[in-house]
Design an enzyme around this catalytic site. Structure first.
Site, PDB file in Angstrom:
ATOM      1  N   GLU A  29      33.094  41.740  31.568  1.00 29.66           N
ATOM      2  CA  GLU A  29      34.851  42.930  31.051  1.00 29.66           C
ATOM      3  C   GLU A  29      34.200  43.678  31.056  1.00 29.66           C
ATOM      4  OE1 GLU A  29      37.595  42.551  32.247  1.00 29.66           O
ATOM      5  OE2 GLU A  29      38.011  40.372  32.660  1.00 29.66           O
ATOM      6  N   CYS A  80      43.438  37.459  25.610  1.00 34.74           N
ATOM      7  CA  CYS A  80      42.248  37.742  25.425  1.00 34.74           C
ATOM      8  C   CYS A  80      42.186  39.543  25.125  1.00 34.74           C
ATOM      9  CB  CYS A  80      41.623  37.229  26.860  1.00 34.74           C
ATOM     10  SG  CYS A  80      41.299  35.408  27.348  1.00 34.74           S
ATOM     11  N   HIS A 113      35.252  37.211  30.942  1.00 31.53           N
ATOM     12  CA  HIS A 113      36.320  35.749  30.959  1.00 31.53           C
ATOM     13  C   HIS A 113      35.963  34.775  32.551  1.00 31.53           C
ATOM     14  CE1 HIS A 113      39.943  38.175  30.516  1.00 31.53           C
ATOM     15  NE2 HIS A 113      40.472  36.796  30.202  1.00 31.53           N
TER      16      HIS A 113
END
Length: 199
Positions: free
Chosen positions: A78, A141, A166
């Protein structure tokens, strides 16, 4: 020391590979650092409270938080944490924030301080499905990711690097590949200084 976190089961996810991988890597060594793996509850406030306690207890050189994303088919590194909670389903306590700030007076977003492009490249070079992701969503998250980066921004002198990955569900990627990929990602984050573009 490296802190690696994952989450417990939630919703339709009966076995969360992020938490299973964190347990599998706990106590292992990577690039001369011991890995502390921790499983956090899939709960908005409780996850960040436990993360804060772990940061104080261990003062890690690197923090990588992980979670599972049902729609992903690759390890997704991310890039951005967004200051927005907008949960599609309730967390494990039944709490379901809609269109709320993670931190009321915080910036709109934080960039990961990991060498995200180099990490994706390293994973791909080792035969693993990997991608650079622009958003961690709006669930627990992203909430944890934003709170981690907010903590790092408040204490710039501590020298931590932090970010979020992720992982796909178990039916998409076998746990052994997720574990290997996260270990490679940690090694890259510990050994690469400036980021390099994905080839």
């Amino acid at each position: 020391m490296v802190l690696l976190t994952g989450f417990d089961a939630f919703g339709a996810i009966a076995a969360n590979p992020s938490g299973l991988a964190a347990r599998a890597l706990h106590g292992k060594q990577v690039a001369g650092h011991r890995i502390v793996g921790a499983v956090l509850p899939t709960v908005f406030d409780a996850s960040t409270t436990l993360l804060d306690q772990l940061l104080v207890r261990h003062a890690p050189a690197l923090v990588v938080c992980t979670g599972v994303a049902a729609g992903r088919h690759a390890l997704s590194v991310e890039r951005v944490a967004i200051n927005r909670d907008d949960a599609p389903i309730p967390d494990n306590t039944g709490y379901q924030p809609r269109d709320r700030s993670v931190v009321a007076d915080g910036p709109a977003a934080y960039l990961s301080t990991l060498p995200v492009q180099a990490m994706v490249h390293a994973l791909q070079q080792n035969g693993l499905a990997a991608e650079l992701s622009p958003s961690a969503g709006h669930y627990v998250c992203n909430h944890l990711f934003y709170q981690l980066m907010h903590a790092l921004a408040r204490e710039p002198g501590v020298g931590w690097r932090g970010g979020f990955i992720h992982v796909p569900p178990l039916e998409v990627m076998a746990l052994e590949h997720t574990v290997r990929g996260l270990r490679l990602a940690l090694r890259c984050a510990l050994t690469v200084g400036a980021d390099t573009p994905v080839a």
